[in-house]
Design a protein around this motif. Structure first.
Motif, PDB file in Angstrom:
ATOM      1  N   CYS A 138       0.838  -1.213   0.000  1.00 31.61           N
ATOM      2  CA  CYS A 138       0.000   0.000   0.000  1.00 31.61           C
ATOM      3  C   CYS A 138       0.869   1.259   0.000  1.00 31.61           C
ATOM      4  N   VAL A 147       0.008   4.367   0.434  1.00 33.57           N
ATOM      5  CA  VAL A 147      -0.455   5.518   1.226  1.00 33.57           C
ATOM      6  C   VAL A 147      -0.799   5.129   2.672  1.00 33.57           C
ATOM      7  N   CYS A 172      -7.412   5.525   1.427  1.00 32.64           N
ATOM      8  CA  CYS A 172      -7.251   4.663   0.245  1.00 32.64           C
ATOM      9  C   CYS A 172      -7.416   5.456  -1.054  1.00 32.64           C
ATOM     10  N   VAL A 173      -6.523   5.214  -2.009  1.00 32.32           N
ATOM     11  CA  VAL A 173      -6.618   5.867  -3.315  1.00 32.32           C
ATOM     12  C   VAL A 173      -7.104   4.893  -4.394  1.00 32.32           C
ATOM     13  N   CYS A 224      -5.816   2.084  -5.615  1.00 31.86           N
ATOM     14  CA  CYS A 224      -4.845   1.554  -6.590  1.00 31.86           C
ATOM     15  C   CYS A 224      -4.927   0.031  -6.730  1.00 31.86           C
ATOM     16  N   ARG A 225      -5.428  -0.655  -5.720  1.00 31.41           N
ATOM     17  CA  ARG A 225      -5.633  -2.107  -5.716  1.00 31.41           C
ATOM     18  C   ARG A 225      -4.322  -2.913  -5.660  1.00 31.41           C
ATOM     19  N   CYS A 244      -2.947  -3.812  -2.982  1.00 36.04           N
ATOM     20  CA  CYS A 244      -3.138  -4.788  -1.901  1.00 36.04           C
ATOM     21  C   CYS A 244      -3.861  -6.029  -2.423  1.00 36.04           C
TER      22      CYS A 244
HETATM   23  S1  SF4 Z   1      -6.326  -0.036  -2.854  1.00 34.26           S
HETATM   24 FE1  SF4 Z   1      -5.187  -1.143  -1.266  1.00 34.26          FE
HETATM   25  S2  SF4 Z   1      -3.014  -0.669  -1.725  1.00 34.26           S
HETATM   26 FE2  SF4 Z   1      -4.258   0.880  -2.846  1.00 34.26          FE
HETATM   27  S3  SF4 Z   1      -4.432   2.636  -1.437  1.00 34.26           S
HETATM   28 FE3  SF4 Z   1      -6.246   1.340  -1.061  1.00 34.26          FE
HETATM   29  S4  SF4 Z   1      -5.625  -0.007   0.651  1.00 34.26           S
HETATM   30 FE4  SF4 Z   1      -3.723   0.878  -0.196  1.00 34.26          FE
END
Ligand code: SF4
Ligand code: SF4
Ligand code: SF4
Length: 225
Positions: A20, A22, A41-42, A44-45, A47
């Motif tokens: 992750c 952020v 959370c942005v 981005c996936r 994780c």
């Molecule tokens: S999608 Fe997952 S990796 Fe991306 S910012 Fe959100 S929690 Fe973090």
């Protein structure tokens, strides 16, 4: 047939946290819970890709999708509750408690003779009212899944059939987060990577620079054309 409960393993060294960018995924140093912060959370996936158990799920049907994952029901603790799955499980197939207590219980069961009568706990292994009952010991595989897998997980599993058959993948004892961080720390710790990048950039830049002395004269250009 066989059943396996699927939820976050609350890894000791979680790849989702490592991936992750952020810190929307964090591991509580006290409880070990791997928690998610939707505000940070942005989307981005990373994780989703990083988790070896396929746990974080993304809301693809929303323009502002968020991640969904088990957070060990941390929102219930303030009301004196614990993991709902363990609290409601009628047979104690899912238990809650400190990882050390769960590991002791798992090893106790593995040491019992299949078919013998024993006491099975229910609910919260590390506190709360006694809800235990008598039952017969299953024919467990002699392995506690999560004790060593991927650097260890705080959720532990027993099974009567091969773990891979119930969706628990074979994993090495070292997590990919630990492996990639070791590589990064080795490279950056000794400043090998910056020098390597600088070296490569210098080389590319040098290849593309024509010294004035090397440039063709107007007469040479005309001859060439
Ligand atoms: S999608 Fe997952 S990796 Fe991306 S910012 Fe959100 S929690 Fe973090
Ligand atoms: S099981 Fe997946 S989501 Fe849960 S802590 Fe481990 S890497 Fe993260
Ligand atoms: S009930 Fe709570 S602790 Fe159990 S799997 Fe679901 S989110 Fe996790």
């Amino acid at each position: 047939y066989a059943f396996m409960k699927t939820s976050c393993m609350h890894c000791a060294d979680p790849s989702c946290v490592s991936a992750c960018p952020v810190t929307a995924m964090t591991k509580d140093p006290k409880t070990g819970i791997v928690a998610y912060d939707a505000e940070a959370c942005v989307g981005c996936r990373y994780c989703v890709v990083a988790c070896p158990f396929g746990i974080p799920k993304y809301q693809y049907d929303s323009p502002t999708g968020k991640i969904g994952k088990c957070e060990l029901c941390r929102h219930r603790y303030k009301d004196g509750h614990y993991s709902a799955c363990a609290e409601v499980c009628p047979t104690g197939a899912t238990l809650y408690g400190r990882t050390s207590d769960l590991l002791s219980e798992a090893k106790r069961r593995l040491a019992l003779a299949p078919g013998s009568l024993t006491t099975y706990p229910r609910g919260n292994l590390s506190g709360g009212p006694d809800q235990s009952y008598q039952g017969y010991v299953g024919k467990y595989k002699q392995h506690v899944y999560g004790e060593t897998e991927y650097g260890g997980t705080q959720v532990l599993k027993l099974s009567a059939v091969d773990f891979e058959k119930v969706g628990m993948p074979y994993l090495p004892p070292k997590s990919s987060a630990s492996t990639s961080e070791t590589i990064q720390h080795t490279l950056y710790g000794g400043l090998l990577m910056p020098f390597a990048v600088l070296g490569a950039m210098t080389y590319v830049a040098k290849r593309n620079v024509h010294h004035e002395d090397d440039a063709p004269t107007d007469e040479q250009r005309k001859e060439g054309s």
